[in-house]
Write a protein that holds these residues in place. Sequence first.
Motif, PDB file in Angstrom:
ATOM      1  N   ARG A   9      16.971   5.714 -20.953  1.00  8.61           N
ATOM      2  CA  ARG A   9      17.497   6.773 -20.071  1.00  8.61           C
ATOM      3  C   ARG A   9      17.028   8.103 -20.629  1.00  8.61           C
ATOM      4  NH1 ARG A   9      20.927   5.135 -16.190  1.00  8.61           N
ATOM      5  NH2 ARG A   9      21.980   3.156 -16.509  1.00  8.61           N
ATOM      6  N   ARG A  10      16.398   8.897 -19.756  1.00  7.67           N
ATOM      7  CA  ARG A  10      15.862  10.182 -20.187  1.00  7.67           C
ATOM      8  C   ARG A  10      15.852  11.152 -19.018  1.00  7.67           C
ATOM      9  NH1 ARG A  10      12.551   6.062 -20.311  1.00  7.67           N
ATOM     10  NH2 ARG A  10      10.804   5.960 -18.905  1.00  7.67           N
ATOM     11  N   ALA A  11      15.907  12.407 -19.354  1.00  6.25           N
ATOM     12  CA  ALA A  11      15.856  13.445 -18.329  1.00  6.25           C
ATOM     13  C   ALA A  11      14.447  13.517 -17.751  1.00  6.25           C
ATOM     14  CB  ALA A  11      16.249  14.793 -18.922  1.00  6.25           C
ATOM     15  N   GLY A  12      14.378  13.825 -16.503  1.00  4.46           N
ATOM     16  CA  GLY A  12      13.093  14.011 -15.846  1.00  4.46           C
ATOM     17  C   GLY A  12      13.186  15.162 -14.863  1.00  4.46           C
ATOM     18  N   GLU A  13      12.045  15.666 -14.498  1.00  4.12           N
ATOM     19  CA  GLU A  13      11.981  16.761 -13.528  1.00  4.12           C
ATOM     20  C   GLU A  13      10.969  16.370 -12.458  1.00  4.12           C
ATOM     21  OE1 GLU A  13      10.905  21.520 -13.341  1.00  4.12           O
ATOM     22  OE2 GLU A  13      11.325  20.591 -15.261  1.00  4.12           O
ATOM     23  N   GLY A  21      -5.077  18.611   0.846  1.00  2.00           N
ATOM     24  CA  GLY A  21      -4.375  18.571   2.115  1.00  2.00           C
ATOM     25  C   GLY A  21      -3.265  17.542   2.215  1.00  2.00           C
ATOM     26  N   ALA A  22      -2.952  16.877   1.132  1.00  2.00           N
ATOM     27  CA  ALA A  22      -1.886  15.872   1.147  1.00  2.00           C
ATOM     28  C   ALA A  22      -0.757  16.305   0.215  1.00  2.00           C
ATOM     29  CB  ALA A  22      -2.427  14.514   0.710  1.00  2.00           C
ATOM     30  N   ALA A  23       0.461  15.927   0.577  1.00  2.00           N
ATOM     31  CA  ALA A  23       1.636  16.272  -0.227  1.00  2.00           C
ATOM     32  C   ALA A  23       1.889  15.175  -1.261  1.00  2.00           C
ATOM     33  CB  ALA A  23       2.857  16.424   0.661  1.00  2.00           C
ATOM     34  N   TYR A  24       2.217  15.603  -2.472  1.00  2.00           N
ATOM     35  CA  TYR A  24       2.531  14.700  -3.574  1.00  2.00           C
ATOM     36  C   TYR A  24       3.781  15.201  -4.279  1.00  2.00           C
ATOM     37  CZ  TYR A  24      -2.240  12.846  -3.230  1.00  2.00           C
ATOM     38  OH  TYR A  24      -3.382  12.261  -2.790  1.00  2.00           O
ATOM     39  N   SER A  25       4.408  14.316  -5.039  1.00  2.00           N
ATOM     40  CA  SER A  25       5.454  14.738  -5.963  1.00  2.00           C
ATOM     41  C   SER A  25       5.091  14.195  -7.339  1.00  2.00           C
ATOM     42  CB  SER A  25       6.837  14.241  -5.528  1.00  2.00           C
ATOM     43  OG  SER A  25       6.893  12.841  -5.574  1.00  2.00           O
ATOM     44  N   ALA A  26       5.436  14.975  -8.349  1.00  2.00           N
ATOM     45  CA  ALA A  26       5.198  14.581  -9.733  1.00  2.00           C
ATOM     46  C   ALA A  26       6.548  14.579 -10.446  1.00  2.00           C
ATOM     47  CB  ALA A  26       4.249  15.546 -10.414  1.00  2.00           C
ATOM     48  N   THR A  27       6.881  13.469 -11.048  1.00  2.00           N
ATOM     49  CA  THR A  27       8.086  13.372 -11.860  1.00  2.00           C
ATOM     50  C   THR A  27       7.621  13.166 -13.289  1.00  2.00           C
ATOM     51  OG1 THR A  27       9.329  12.401 -10.035  1.00  2.00           O
ATOM     52  CG2 THR A  27      10.225  12.096 -12.259  1.00  2.00           C
ATOM     53  N   PHE A  28       8.156  13.974 -14.198  1.00  2.00           N
ATOM     54  CA  PHE A  28       7.704  13.900 -15.579  1.00  2.00           C
ATOM     55  C   PHE A  28       8.879  14.040 -16.529  1.00  2.00           C
ATOM     56  CE2 PHE A  28       7.486  18.208 -14.086  1.00  2.00           C
ATOM     57  CZ  PHE A  28       7.992  18.974 -15.120  1.00  2.00           C
TER      58      PHE A  28
END
Length: 104
Positions: A9-13, A21-28
């Motif tokens: 279990r760890r914090a992420g953003e 032209g494409a939408a992405y999300s990055a979780t790190f």
Amino acid sequence: MKRETLPNRRAGETIGFDFRGAAYSATFSRFPDGRLAELFIDASKPSNDAADDARDAAVCLSLALQFGTPEAAIRAALTSDGAGRPAGILGAALDAIVEEGAPQ
């Protein structure tokens, strides 16, 4: 070299960004000392080749970071266009993390 493991279990953003032209999300997430530890990249349209490539690139980056490769070395090795902008999804995601003001 030994892999530096992360707690279960760890914090992420999560941040959003656009690339080609494409939408992405990055979780790190980060190691306790603030270094980037892992990255997940998801596309808004998950069932396409670009989404698969993005996920695979993020897994490779995460493993490299956990085996001790400095983020700066990875960023320097990634392809850029003539203006210095990232040519690939991994560089775009790393730039988005920096641009959002996330601590490095």
